[in-house]
Design a protein around this motif. Sequence first.
Motif, PDB file in Angstrom:
ATOM      1  N   GLY A 169       0.821  -1.198   0.000  1.00 50.71           N
ATOM      2  CA  GLY A 169       0.000   0.000   0.000  1.00 50.71           C
ATOM      3  C   GLY A 169       0.856   1.250   0.000  1.00 50.71           C
ATOM      4  N   HIS A 170       0.201   2.384  -0.091  1.00 50.71           N
ATOM      5  CA  HIS A 170       0.930   3.654  -0.077  1.00 50.71           C
ATOM      6  C   HIS A 170       0.026   4.785   0.389  1.00 50.71           C
ATOM      7  CE1 HIS A 170      -0.994   3.871  -4.118  1.00 50.71           C
ATOM      8  NE2 HIS A 170      -1.089   5.164  -3.815  1.00 50.71           N
ATOM      9  N   LEU A 171       0.668   5.892   0.767  1.00 53.83           N
ATOM     10  CA  LEU A 171      -0.007   7.147   1.061  1.00 53.83           C
ATOM     11  C   LEU A 171       0.462   8.174   0.050  1.00 53.83           C
ATOM     12  CD1 LEU A 171       0.318   7.422   4.966  1.00 53.83           C
ATOM     13  CD2 LEU A 171      -1.568   6.451   3.642  1.00 53.83           C
ATOM     14  N   GLU A 172      -0.452   9.023  -0.413  1.00 52.72           N
ATOM     15  CA  GLU A 172      -0.087  10.051  -1.366  1.00 52.72           C
ATOM     16  C   GLU A 172      -0.900  11.310  -1.118  1.00 52.72           C
ATOM     17  OE1 GLU A 172      -1.915   9.631  -5.463  1.00 52.72           O
ATOM     18  OE2 GLU A 172      -2.054   7.548  -4.770  1.00 52.72           O
ATOM     19  N   ASN A 173      -0.435  12.406  -1.704  1.00 51.46           N
ATOM     20  CA  ASN A 173      -1.200  13.652  -1.711  1.00 51.46           C
ATOM     21  C   ASN A 173      -0.981  14.322  -3.062  1.00 51.46           C
ATOM     22  OD1 ASN A 173       1.331  14.805  -1.551  1.00 51.46           O
ATOM     23  ND2 ASN A 173       1.128  15.414   0.595  1.00 51.46           N
ATOM     24  N   GLY A 174      -1.257  15.592  -3.168  1.00 49.81           N
ATOM     25  CA  GLY A 174      -1.124  16.272  -4.443  1.00 49.81           C
ATOM     26  C   GLY A 174       0.299  16.324  -4.970  1.00 49.81           C
ATOM     27  N   GLU A 175       1.273  16.015  -4.127  1.00 52.05           N
ATOM     28  CA  GLU A 175       2.675  16.041  -4.537  1.00 52.05           C
ATOM     29  C   GLU A 175       3.166  14.677  -5.007  1.00 52.05           C
ATOM     30  OE1 GLU A 175       4.980  17.697  -1.362  1.00 52.05           O
ATOM     31  OE2 GLU A 175       3.554  19.318  -1.019  1.00 52.05           O
ATOM     32  N   GLY A 176       2.318  13.647  -4.909  1.00 55.04           N
ATOM     33  CA  GLY A 176       2.700  12.305  -5.334  1.00 55.04           C
ATOM     34  C   GLY A 176       2.690  11.317  -4.180  1.00 55.04           C
ATOM     35  N   ILE A 177       3.293  10.143  -4.403  1.00 54.76           N
ATOM     36  CA  ILE A 177       3.369   9.099  -3.377  1.00 54.76           C
ATOM     37  C   ILE A 177       4.437   9.478  -2.352  1.00 54.76           C
ATOM     38  CG2 ILE A 177       3.986   6.694  -2.922  1.00 54.76           C
ATOM     39  CD1 ILE A 177       2.686   5.959  -5.578  1.00 54.76           C
ATOM     40  N   MET A 178       4.044   9.443  -1.085  1.00 57.17           N
ATOM     41  CA  MET A 178       4.944   9.855  -0.010  1.00 57.17           C
ATOM     42  C   MET A 178       5.534   8.682   0.766  1.00 57.17           C
ATOM     43  SD  MET A 178       4.793  12.958  -0.525  1.00 57.17           S
ATOM     44  CE  MET A 178       3.874  14.386  -0.988  1.00 57.17           C
ATOM     45  N   VAL A 179       4.676   7.698   1.060  1.00 60.49           N
ATOM     46  CA  VAL A 179       5.089   6.573   1.895  1.00 60.49           C
ATOM     47  C   VAL A 179       4.560   5.284   1.271  1.00 60.49           C
ATOM     48  CG1 VAL A 179       5.131   5.636   4.240  1.00 60.49           C
ATOM     49  CG2 VAL A 179       4.781   8.084   3.904  1.00 60.49           C
ATOM     50  N   VAL A 180       5.394   4.248   1.222  1.00 62.51           N
ATOM     51  CA  VAL A 180       4.952   2.949   0.720  1.00 62.51           C
ATOM     52  C   VAL A 180       5.187   1.902   1.799  1.00 62.51           C
ATOM     53  CG1 VAL A 180       5.343   3.536  -1.697  1.00 62.51           C
ATOM     54  CG2 VAL A 180       7.184   2.485  -0.373  1.00 62.51           C
ATOM     55  N   ALA A 181       4.407   0.831   1.752  1.00 65.71           N
ATOM     56  CA  ALA A 181       4.523  -0.207   2.780  1.00 65.71           C
ATOM     57  C   ALA A 181       4.257  -1.581   2.190  1.00 65.71           C
ATOM     58  CB  ALA A 181       3.551   0.066   3.922  1.00 65.71           C
ATOM     59  N   GLU A 182       4.909  -2.576   2.791  1.00 67.51           N
ATOM     60  CA  GLU A 182       4.665  -3.984   2.494  1.00 67.51           C
ATOM     61  C   GLU A 182       4.397  -4.669   3.822  1.00 67.51           C
ATOM     62  OE1 GLU A 182       8.231  -5.332   0.685  1.00 67.51           O
ATOM     63  OE2 GLU A 182       7.977  -4.147  -1.142  1.00 67.51           O
ATOM     64  N   GLY A 183       3.433  -5.572   3.830  1.00 68.55           N
ATOM     65  CA  GLY A 183       3.111  -6.246   5.079  1.00 68.55           C
ATOM     66  C   GLY A 183       2.800  -7.714   4.883  1.00 68.55           C
ATOM     67  N   VAL A 184       3.084  -8.490   5.923  1.00 68.31           N
ATOM     68  CA  VAL A 184       2.703  -9.904   5.963  1.00 68.31           C
ATOM     69  C   VAL A 184       1.705 -10.055   7.090  1.00 68.31           C
ATOM     70  CG1 VAL A 184       3.473 -12.271   6.232  1.00 68.31           C
ATOM     71  CG2 VAL A 184       4.971 -10.602   5.123  1.00 68.31           C
ATOM     72  N   PHE A 185       0.529 -10.583   6.779  1.00 67.93           N
ATOM     73  CA  PHE A 185      -0.539 -10.730   7.764  1.00 67.93           C
ATOM     74  C   PHE A 185      -0.848 -12.208   7.946  1.00 67.93           C
ATOM     75  CE2 PHE A 185      -0.562  -6.536   6.159  1.00 67.93           C
ATOM     76  CZ  PHE A 185      -0.888  -5.748   7.249  1.00 67.93           C
ATOM     77  N   VAL A 186      -0.986 -12.615   9.191  1.00 71.32           N
ATOM     78  CA  VAL A 186      -1.071 -14.032   9.532  1.00 71.32           C
ATOM     79  C   VAL A 186      -2.434 -14.337  10.157  1.00 71.32           C
ATOM     80  CG1 VAL A 186       0.007 -15.897  10.829  1.00 71.32           C
ATOM     81  CG2 VAL A 186       1.419 -14.016   9.938  1.00 71.32           C
TER      82      VAL A 186
END
Length: 201
Positions: A178-195
Amino acid sequence: MEERPVDEFDYGRAVYEPLTQSVRQLIDATIRTEVGEDTVAKVQALVDEGARLLSERLVPESFGVQYTRDGRGMPWGNAIIGLRNPIAPPLVIERNRDGSVWCDVELGAAYEGPPGCLHGGISALILDQLLGATAHRPAQPAFTGTLTVRYQRPTRLGRVHGEARVVRHDGVKTYAVGHLENGEGIMVVAEGVFVRPAGRA
Protein backbone atom coordinates in the motif's frame (compact mmCIF):
# COMPACT_ATOMS: atom_id res chain seq x y z
CA MET A 1 -30.62 3.34 33.20
CA GLU A 2 -31.83 4.66 29.85
CA GLU A 3 -33.36 2.02 27.59
CA ARG A 4 -31.61 1.83 24.25
CA PRO A 5 -33.47 1.50 20.95
CA VAL A 6 -33.25 -1.77 19.03
CA ASP A 7 -30.66 -0.38 16.59
CA GLU A 8 -27.77 0.01 19.02
CA PHE A 9 -25.30 0.92 16.27
CA ASP A 10 -27.22 3.96 15.06
CA TYR A 11 -28.07 4.91 18.65
CA GLY A 12 -24.40 4.80 19.68
CA ARG A 13 -23.34 6.74 16.62
CA ALA A 14 -25.94 9.46 17.17
CA VAL A 15 -25.08 9.87 20.87
CA TYR A 16 -21.28 9.52 20.95
CA GLU A 17 -19.92 10.57 17.55
CA PRO A 18 -20.72 14.30 18.06
CA LEU A 19 -18.94 14.17 21.44
CA THR A 20 -15.89 12.57 19.84
CA GLN A 21 -15.80 15.24 17.15
CA SER A 22 -16.02 17.98 19.79
CA VAL A 23 -13.05 16.47 21.65
CA ARG A 24 -11.10 16.34 18.37
CA GLN A 25 -11.74 20.07 17.98
CA LEU A 26 -10.62 20.58 21.58
CA ILE A 27 -7.37 18.68 20.90
CA ASP A 28 -6.65 20.81 17.85
CA ALA A 29 -7.45 24.03 19.72
CA THR A 30 -5.33 22.95 22.71
CA ILE A 31 -2.32 22.55 20.43
CA ARG A 32 -2.76 25.79 18.51
CA THR A 33 -4.26 28.21 21.03
CA GLU A 34 -2.48 31.39 22.12
CA VAL A 35 -5.02 32.55 24.72
CA GLY A 36 -3.83 33.72 28.12
CA GLU A 37 -3.57 31.87 31.41
CA ASP A 38 -6.97 32.98 32.74
CA THR A 39 -8.78 31.51 29.74
CA VAL A 40 -6.68 28.35 29.90
CA ALA A 41 -7.62 27.93 33.59
CA LYS A 42 -11.34 28.33 32.77
CA VAL A 43 -11.15 25.78 29.97
CA GLN A 44 -9.23 23.34 32.16
CA ALA A 45 -11.95 23.54 34.81
CA LEU A 46 -14.62 22.84 32.17
CA VAL A 47 -12.66 19.90 30.76
CA ASP A 48 -12.12 18.47 34.25
CA GLU A 49 -15.85 18.72 34.94
CA GLY A 50 -16.64 17.02 31.64
CA ALA A 51 -14.24 14.19 32.43
CA ARG A 52 -15.82 13.80 35.88
CA LEU A 53 -19.32 13.52 34.41
CA LEU A 54 -18.28 11.03 31.73
CA SER A 55 -16.43 8.94 34.34
CA GLU A 56 -19.60 8.33 36.36
CA ARG A 57 -20.12 5.20 34.27
CA LEU A 58 -17.25 3.50 32.42
CA VAL A 59 -16.63 0.13 30.77
CA PRO A 60 -13.82 -1.72 32.57
CA GLU A 61 -10.38 -1.30 30.97
CA SER A 62 -10.41 -0.90 27.15
CA PHE A 63 -13.46 -0.60 24.91
CA GLY A 64 -12.44 -3.56 22.75
CA VAL A 65 -14.92 -4.60 20.06
CA GLN A 66 -18.48 -4.56 21.29
CA TYR A 67 -21.34 -6.10 19.32
CA THR A 68 -24.96 -5.15 18.78
CA ARG A 69 -27.68 -7.71 19.42
CA ASP A 70 -27.69 -8.55 15.70
CA GLY A 71 -23.91 -9.18 15.69
CA ARG A 72 -22.71 -5.93 14.17
CA GLY A 73 -19.20 -5.10 15.39
CA MET A 74 -18.36 -1.77 17.01
CA PRO A 75 -14.54 -1.35 17.24
CA TRP A 76 -15.11 2.18 18.44
CA GLY A 77 -12.06 2.45 20.70
CA ASN A 78 -9.66 1.64 17.83
CA ALA A 79 -6.79 4.14 17.51
CA ILE A 80 -7.34 4.60 13.75
CA ILE A 81 -11.00 3.83 12.96
CA GLY A 82 -12.58 4.34 16.40
CA LEU A 83 -15.82 6.31 16.22
CA ARG A 84 -15.50 7.07 19.95
CA ASN A 85 -11.75 7.65 19.96
CA PRO A 86 -10.87 11.34 19.52
CA ILE A 87 -7.23 10.57 18.70
CA ALA A 88 -8.37 8.51 15.68
CA PRO A 89 -8.38 10.63 12.47
CA PRO A 90 -10.85 8.73 11.97
CA LEU A 91 -10.07 6.54 9.00
CA VAL A 92 -13.08 5.53 6.88
CA ILE A 93 -11.91 2.62 4.72
CA GLU A 94 -13.67 2.00 1.42
CA ARG A 95 -13.51 -1.38 -0.32
CA ASN A 96 -13.36 -1.98 -4.07
CA ARG A 97 -14.89 -5.01 -5.78
CA ASP A 98 -11.46 -6.58 -6.25
CA GLY A 99 -10.84 -6.49 -2.48
CA SER A 100 -8.41 -3.57 -2.55
CA VAL A 101 -9.12 -0.68 -0.17
CA TRP A 102 -8.66 3.09 -0.07
CA CYS A 103 -9.31 6.09 2.12
CA ASP A 104 -9.15 9.87 2.10
CA VAL A 105 -8.44 11.50 5.43
CA GLU A 106 -7.73 14.99 6.74
CA LEU A 107 -4.75 15.07 9.12
CA GLY A 108 -4.16 18.21 11.15
CA ALA A 109 -2.08 19.52 14.04
CA ALA A 110 -2.67 16.49 16.29
CA TYR A 111 -0.67 14.28 13.88
CA GLU A 112 2.36 16.51 13.32
CA GLY A 113 5.93 15.25 13.50
CA PRO A 114 8.42 17.48 11.65
CA PRO A 115 7.03 21.04 11.41
CA GLY A 116 4.04 21.07 9.09
CA CYS A 117 4.41 17.39 8.25
CA LEU A 118 2.78 14.12 9.25
CA HIS A 119 4.58 12.10 11.93
CA GLY A 120 6.15 8.98 10.43
CA GLY A 121 4.60 6.78 13.11
CA ILE A 122 1.13 8.00 12.13
CA SER A 123 1.86 7.11 8.50
CA ALA A 124 2.84 3.61 9.59
CA LEU A 125 -0.27 3.29 11.77
CA ILE A 126 -2.56 4.25 8.88
CA LEU A 127 -0.82 1.89 6.47
CA ASP A 128 -0.97 -0.96 8.97
CA GLN A 129 -4.74 -0.47 9.19
CA LEU A 130 -5.16 -0.23 5.41
CA LEU A 131 -3.04 -3.28 4.61
CA GLY A 132 -4.74 -5.25 7.38
CA ALA A 133 -8.15 -4.30 6.01
CA THR A 134 -7.37 -5.65 2.55
CA ALA A 135 -5.73 -8.79 4.00
CA HIS A 136 -8.80 -9.55 6.11
CA ARG A 137 -11.25 -12.12 4.75
CA PRO A 138 -14.80 -12.71 6.05
CA ALA A 139 -14.62 -14.82 9.24
CA GLN A 140 -10.82 -15.03 8.79
CA PRO A 141 -9.14 -12.26 10.75
CA ALA A 142 -5.49 -11.64 9.95
CA PHE A 143 -2.98 -10.05 12.31
CA THR A 144 0.14 -8.07 11.40
CA GLY A 145 3.22 -10.28 11.22
CA THR A 146 5.62 -7.75 9.72
CA LEU A 147 5.23 -4.26 8.32
CA THR A 148 7.97 -2.58 6.29
CA VAL A 149 7.54 1.14 5.68
CA ARG A 150 9.61 3.29 3.33
CA TYR A 151 9.40 7.07 3.58
CA GLN A 152 10.03 8.58 0.15
CA ARG A 153 9.45 12.23 1.08
CA PRO A 154 7.85 14.26 3.90
CA THR A 155 4.04 14.23 3.92
CA ARG A 156 2.50 17.66 4.45
CA LEU A 157 -0.38 17.90 6.91
CA GLY A 158 -3.77 18.08 5.22
CA ARG A 159 -5.68 15.68 2.99
CA VAL A 160 -3.98 12.32 2.43
CA HIS A 161 -5.10 9.48 0.16
CA GLY A 162 -4.23 5.88 0.98
CA GLU A 163 -4.53 2.64 -0.97
CA ALA A 164 -3.73 -1.03 -0.28
CA ARG A 165 -4.12 -4.37 -2.02
CA VAL A 166 -3.24 -8.03 -1.58
CA VAL A 167 -0.48 -9.38 -3.80
CA ARG A 168 -0.66 -13.05 -2.79
CA HIS A 169 -1.77 -15.65 -0.26
CA ASP A 170 0.50 -18.39 1.04
CA GLY A 171 -1.14 -20.72 3.56
CA VAL A 172 -1.91 -18.72 6.70
CA LYS A 173 0.02 -15.71 5.37
CA THR A 174 -1.30 -12.87 3.23
CA TYR A 175 1.06 -10.41 1.56
CA ALA A 176 -0.19 -6.87 0.97
CA VAL A 177 1.20 -3.58 -0.30
CA GLY A 178 0.00 0.00 0.00
CA HIS A 179 0.93 3.65 -0.08
CA LEU A 180 -0.01 7.15 1.06
CA GLU A 181 -0.09 10.05 -1.37
CA ASN A 182 -1.20 13.65 -1.71
CA GLY A 183 -1.12 16.27 -4.44
CA GLU A 184 2.68 16.04 -4.54
CA GLY A 185 2.70 12.30 -5.33
CA ILE A 186 3.37 9.10 -3.38
CA MET A 187 4.94 9.85 -0.01
CA VAL A 188 5.09 6.57 1.90
CA VAL A 189 4.95 2.95 0.72
CA ALA A 190 4.52 -0.21 2.78
CA GLU A 191 4.66 -3.98 2.49
CA GLY A 192 3.11 -6.25 5.08
CA VAL A 193 2.70 -9.90 5.96
CA PHE A 194 -0.54 -10.73 7.76
CA VAL A 195 -1.07 -14.03 9.53
CA ARG A 196 -4.32 -15.85 10.25
CA PRO A 197 -4.47 -17.89 13.48
CA ALA A 198 -3.96 -21.65 13.19
CA GLY A 199 -7.04 -23.43 11.89
CA ARG A 200 -8.29 -20.38 9.93
CA ALA A 201 -6.26 -20.77 6.75
